[in-house]
Scaffold this active site. Structure first.
Site, PDB file in Angstrom:
ATOM      1  N   HIS A  97       0.815  -1.082   0.116  1.00 36.54           N
ATOM      2  CA  HIS A  97       0.259  -0.144   0.136  1.00 36.54           C
ATOM      3  C   HIS A  97       0.700   1.356  -0.008  1.00 36.54           C
ATOM      4  CE1 HIS A  97      -4.272  -1.844   1.569  1.00 36.54           C
ATOM      5  NE2 HIS A  97      -3.142  -2.360   0.720  1.00 36.54           N
ATOM      6  N   GLU A 136       0.268   3.919   1.555  1.00 33.97           N
ATOM      7  CA  GLU A 136       0.745   3.953   2.878  1.00 33.97           C
ATOM      8  C   GLU A 136       2.054   4.204   3.034  1.00 33.97           C
ATOM      9  OE1 GLU A 136      -2.881   4.883   2.655  1.00 33.97           O
ATOM     10  OE2 GLU A 136      -2.104   3.508   1.954  1.00 33.97           O
ATOM     11  N   CYS A 142      -6.456   2.100   4.336  1.00 31.64           N
ATOM     12  CA  CYS A 142      -7.138   1.007   4.764  1.00 31.64           C
ATOM     13  C   CYS A 142      -7.063   0.797   6.605  1.00 31.64           C
ATOM     14  CB  CYS A 142      -6.947  -0.505   4.579  1.00 31.64           C
ATOM     15  SG  CYS A 142      -5.398  -0.583   4.616  1.00 31.64           S
ATOM     16  N   CYS A 189      -3.071   0.195   7.363  1.00 33.38           N
ATOM     17  CA  CYS A 189      -2.438   1.194   7.254  1.00 33.38           C
ATOM     18  C   CYS A 189      -2.613   2.459   7.793  1.00 33.38           C
ATOM     19  CB  CYS A 189      -2.865   2.230   5.399  1.00 33.38           C
ATOM     20  SG  CYS A 189      -2.285   1.242   4.064  1.00 33.38           S
TER      21      CYS A 189
END
Length: 162
Positions: free
Chosen positions: A52, A54, A82, A85
Site C-alpha cells: 500500500h 502509505e 485502510c 495503514c
C-alpha cells in the site's frame, strides 16, 4: 494551500501507480515543509498485500529520517487509509493525516470505522476531502478501464478443462 500542493504530489504518485496497472493511490509524508517519504500502490507488481502507498511512504520516511517515530510529520494520501495503514500510522505516531477520497468499502478514518477514535495510545488529526474530485476521478477511471479489460480478456480455464 500547503495541503493542496502536497496532495498534488501524492496525486502524481497515484498516476504513476495507475500507469503500471496498480490501483491509483499515492502518498507523501512531509516534515517541516519537505517531502521525506513517498509511496504508491505496488500490490500487483510486488505480489504483496503490504504494498500500500502509505506503508511504502512510512518506510521511506523512517529510512530517510533515521527512526520509526514520525511524530512531527503529516501524511498525505489520495484515498482514505485502510485498517492496516491506519494501524501503521498509529504505530509511527504520525499526528496528522490528510486524504482525498473517502473509501466506503475499507476506509478506517470514519467511512467504515474510525481506528483513530479508538482507545489506542495515539489519535491523529484527520483532514479529508483535499483534492477529493481528482482522487475520485483517478479511481473511477482506473476501475472503468479495468472492467472493460476484464470483459474482453480471454477466460482462464484449468489445464484439465481444456
Amino acid at each position: 494551500m500547503e495541503d493542496v500542493s502536497f496532495m498534488d504530489a501524492a496525486l502524481e504518485l497515484a498516476k504513476e501507480a495507475a500507469a503500471e496497472g496498480e490501483v491509483p493511490v499515492g502518498c507523501v509524508i512531509v516534515r517541516k515543509g519537505q517531502i521525506v517519504g513517498r509511496g504508491r500502490n505496488r500490490r500487483e507488481t510486488g505480489k504483496t498485500a503490504l504494498g500500500h502507498a502509505e506503508i511504502e511512504a512510512i518506510g521511506d520516511a523512517c529510512k530517510n529520517l533515521g527512526g520509526w517515530r514520525l511524530w512531527d510529520c503529516t501524511l498525505y494520501v489520495t484515498l482514505e487509509p485502510c485498517p492496516m495503514c491506519a494501524g501503521a500510522i498509529i504505530n509511527a505516531r504520525i499526528p496528522k493525516v490528510v486524504f482525498g477520497a473517502s473509501d466506503t468499502k475499507c476506509g478506517a478514518c470514519g467511512s467504515v470505522c474510525d481506528l483513530f477514535a479508538m482507545d489506542f495510545n495515539h489519535h491523529p488529526e484527520v483532514v479529508k476531502g483535499i483534492r477529493e474530485g481528482e482522487s475520485k476521478a483517478l479511481l473511477t477511471d482506473f476501475f472503468e478501464k479495468l472492467r472493460v479489460e476484464l470483459r474482453t480478456r480471454p477466460k482462464w480455464k484449468k489445464p484439465n478443462e481444456i
